[in-house]
Design a protein around this motif. Structure first.
Motif, PDB file in Angstrom:
ATOM      1  N   THR A  63       0.852  -1.183   0.000  1.00  0.00           N
ATOM      2  CA  THR A  63       0.000   0.000   0.000  1.00  0.00           C
ATOM      3  C   THR A  63       0.889   1.234   0.000  1.00  0.00           C
ATOM      4  N   SER A  64       0.511   2.214  -0.791  1.00  0.00           N
ATOM      5  CA  SER A  64       1.198   3.497  -0.777  1.00  0.00           C
ATOM      6  C   SER A  64       0.543   4.353   0.306  1.00  0.00           C
ATOM      7  N   LEU A  65       1.358   5.010   1.121  1.00  0.00           N
ATOM      8  CA  LEU A  65       0.822   5.786   2.239  1.00  0.00           C
ATOM      9  C   LEU A  65       1.351   7.218   2.198  1.00  0.00           C
ATOM     10  N   VAL A  66       0.456   8.178   2.409  1.00  0.00           N
ATOM     11  CA  VAL A  66       0.819   9.580   2.547  1.00  0.00           C
ATOM     12  C   VAL A  66       0.373  10.006   3.939  1.00  0.00           C
ATOM     13  N   VAL A  67       1.267  10.635   4.694  1.00  0.00           N
ATOM     14  CA  VAL A  67       0.943  11.141   6.025  1.00  0.00           C
ATOM     15  C   VAL A  67       0.739  12.644   5.911  1.00  0.00           C
ATOM     16  N   THR A  68      -0.402  13.130   6.396  1.00  0.00           N
ATOM     17  CA  THR A  68      -0.697  14.563   6.384  1.00  0.00           C
ATOM     18  C   THR A  68      -0.944  15.051   7.801  1.00  0.00           C
ATOM     19  N   ARG A  69      -0.638  16.302   8.012  1.00  0.00           N
ATOM     20  CA  ARG A  69      -0.886  16.927   9.317  1.00  0.00           C
ATOM     21  C   ARG A  69      -2.107  17.829   9.174  1.00  0.00           C
ATOM     22  N   ILE A  70      -3.093  17.642  10.042  1.00  0.00           N
ATOM     23  CA  ILE A  70      -4.311  18.438  10.000  1.00  0.00           C
ATOM     24  C   ILE A  70      -4.150  19.633  10.925  1.00  0.00           C
ATOM     25  N   GLY A  71      -4.514  20.819  10.428  1.00  0.00           N
ATOM     26  CA  GLY A  71      -4.437  22.032  11.237  1.00  0.00           C
ATOM     27  C   GLY A  71      -5.045  23.199  10.507  1.00  0.00           C
ATOM     28  N   ASN A  72      -5.279  24.263  11.217  1.00  0.00           N
ATOM     29  CA  ASN A  72      -5.833  25.476  10.604  1.00  0.00           C
ATOM     30  C   ASN A  72      -4.764  26.186   9.794  1.00  0.00           C
ATOM     31  N   SER A  73      -5.164  26.777   8.675  1.00  0.00           N
ATOM     32  CA  SER A  73      -4.200  27.499   7.845  1.00  0.00           C
ATOM     33  C   SER A  73      -3.832  28.842   8.458  1.00  0.00           C
ATOM     34  N   ALA A  74      -4.684  29.370   9.288  1.00  0.00           N
ATOM     35  CA  ALA A  74      -4.426  30.664   9.910  1.00  0.00           C
ATOM     36  C   ALA A  74      -4.082  30.453  11.384  1.00  0.00           C
ATOM     37  N   VAL A  75      -2.923  29.898  11.632  1.00  0.00           N
ATOM     38  CA  VAL A  75      -2.508  29.591  12.988  1.00  0.00           C
ATOM     39  C   VAL A  75      -2.228  30.867  13.744  1.00  0.00           C
ATOM     40  N   GLY A  76      -2.784  30.996  14.960  1.00  0.00           N
ATOM     41  CA  GLY A  76      -2.528  32.150  15.801  1.00  0.00           C
ATOM     42  C   GLY A  76      -3.403  33.354  15.493  1.00  0.00           C
ATOM     43  N   GLN A  77      -4.246  33.259  14.473  1.00  0.00           N
ATOM     44  CA  GLN A  77      -5.137  34.373  14.159  1.00  0.00           C
ATOM     45  C   GLN A  77      -6.515  34.084  14.721  1.00  0.00           C
ATOM     46  N   LYS A  78      -7.244  35.171  15.073  1.00  0.00           N
ATOM     47  CA  LYS A  78      -8.601  34.992  15.576  1.00  0.00           C
ATOM     48  C   LYS A  78      -9.489  34.503  14.439  1.00  0.00           C
ATOM     49  N   LYS A  79     -10.375  33.568  14.766  1.00  0.00           N
ATOM     50  CA  LYS A  79     -11.292  33.049  13.762  1.00  0.00           C
ATOM     51  C   LYS A  79     -12.518  33.944  13.686  1.00  0.00           C
ATOM     52  N   PRO A  80     -12.930  34.318  12.485  1.00  0.00           N
ATOM     53  CA  PRO A  80     -14.170  35.072  12.356  1.00  0.00           C
ATOM     54  C   PRO A  80     -15.346  34.201  12.803  1.00  0.00           C
ATOM     55  N   THR A  81     -16.270  34.782  13.516  1.00  0.00           N
ATOM     56  CA  THR A  81     -17.384  33.995  14.050  1.00  0.00           C
ATOM     57  C   THR A  81     -18.378  33.585  12.969  1.00  0.00           C
ATOM     58  N   ALA A  82     -18.489  34.357  11.898  1.00  0.00           N
ATOM     59  CA  ALA A  82     -19.476  34.068  10.863  1.00  0.00           C
ATOM     60  C   ALA A  82     -18.910  33.216   9.732  1.00  0.00           C
ATOM     61  N   GLU A  83     -17.612  32.963   9.719  1.00  0.00           N
ATOM     62  CA  GLU A  83     -16.993  32.215   8.627  1.00  0.00           C
ATOM     63  C   GLU A  83     -16.404  30.901   9.123  1.00  0.00           C
ATOM     64  N   ILE A  84     -16.330  29.965   8.226  1.00  0.00           N
ATOM     65  CA  ILE A  84     -15.645  28.718   8.522  1.00  0.00           C
ATOM     66  C   ILE A  84     -14.210  28.885   8.067  1.00  0.00           C
ATOM     67  N   SER A  85     -13.282  28.658   8.973  1.00  0.00           N
ATOM     68  CA  SER A  85     -11.880  28.852   8.607  1.00  0.00           C
ATOM     69  C   SER A  85     -11.395  27.675   7.770  1.00  0.00           C
ATOM     70  N   VAL A  87      -9.027  24.707   6.301  1.00  0.00           N
ATOM     71  CA  VAL A  87      -8.132  23.745   6.935  1.00  0.00           C
ATOM     72  C   VAL A  87      -7.013  23.423   5.960  1.00  0.00           C
ATOM     73  N   HIS A  88      -5.800  23.441   6.460  1.00  0.00           N
ATOM     74  CA  HIS A  88      -4.633  23.160   5.632  1.00  0.00           C
ATOM     75  C   HIS A  88      -4.081  21.799   6.040  1.00  0.00           C
ATOM     76  N   CYS A  89      -3.902  20.898   5.095  1.00  0.00           N
ATOM     77  CA  CYS A  89      -3.427  19.541   5.380  1.00  0.00           C
ATOM     78  C   CYS A  89      -2.151  19.258   4.583  1.00  0.00           C
ATOM     79  N   PRO A  90      -1.000  19.754   5.053  1.00  0.00           N
ATOM     80  CA  PRO A  90       0.232  19.522   4.291  1.00  0.00           C
ATOM     81  C   PRO A  90       0.691  18.069   4.386  1.00  0.00           C
ATOM     82  N   SER A  91       1.244  17.589   3.316  1.00  0.00           N
ATOM     83  CA  SER A  91       1.842  16.249   3.306  1.00  0.00           C
ATOM     84  C   SER A  91       3.192  16.322   4.010  1.00  0.00           C
ATOM     85  N   VAL A  92       3.399  15.466   5.021  1.00  0.00           N
ATOM     86  CA  VAL A  92       4.665  15.492   5.754  1.00  0.00           C
ATOM     87  C   VAL A  92       5.531  14.269   5.471  1.00  0.00           C
TER      88      VAL A  92
END
Length: 112
Positions: A63-85, A87-92
């Motif tokens: 099987t070929s395997l890709v490992v990705t890290r799940i996290g917000n793309s705007a790390v450390g920034q306040k999330k707008p309450t009316a918007e969905i932020s 998600v950035h999933c870079p391949s590690v």
């Protein structure tokens, strides 16, 4: 699978050695990968380590395997309450030896 569970016939003797060709870690996740080209088998182990003890093992064969890290793309920034932020999933990490098995193999994504 029959070899690993002890259900394989004992004659002729069949041995399978897990010799890792690469080992990497991402926090509590450790990935070990190897290939047995004489049997056309590639393998990947994904271990979860907690306090120095392996608490979970996932095993992938051919099987070929890709490992990705799940996290917000705007790390450390306040999330707008009316918007969905977004998600950035870079391949590690990506498996290297699945192509050496000499056949087409399925691909999986492991999210950490």
């Amino acid at each position: 699978m029959r070899i690993l569970t002890g259900d394989a016939p004992s004659s002729p003797p069949f041995e399978f050695e897990f010799v890792p060709l690469s080992v990497v870690s991402f926090g509590p996740t450790v990935i070990a990968e190897g290939c047995d080209s004489t049997r056309s088998i590639s393998w990947i182990h994904a271990w979860t380590v907690t306090h120095g003890i392996i608490t979970q093992v996932r095993e992938y064969f051919n099987t070929s395997l890709v490992v990705t890290r799940i996290g917000n793309s705007a790390v450390g920034q306040k999330k707008p309450t009316a918007e969905i932020s977004p998600v950035h999933c870079p391949s590690v990490w990506e498996s290297q030896f699945s192509g050496q098995a000499g056949k087409s193999v399925p691909g999986l994504v492991l999210a950490i």
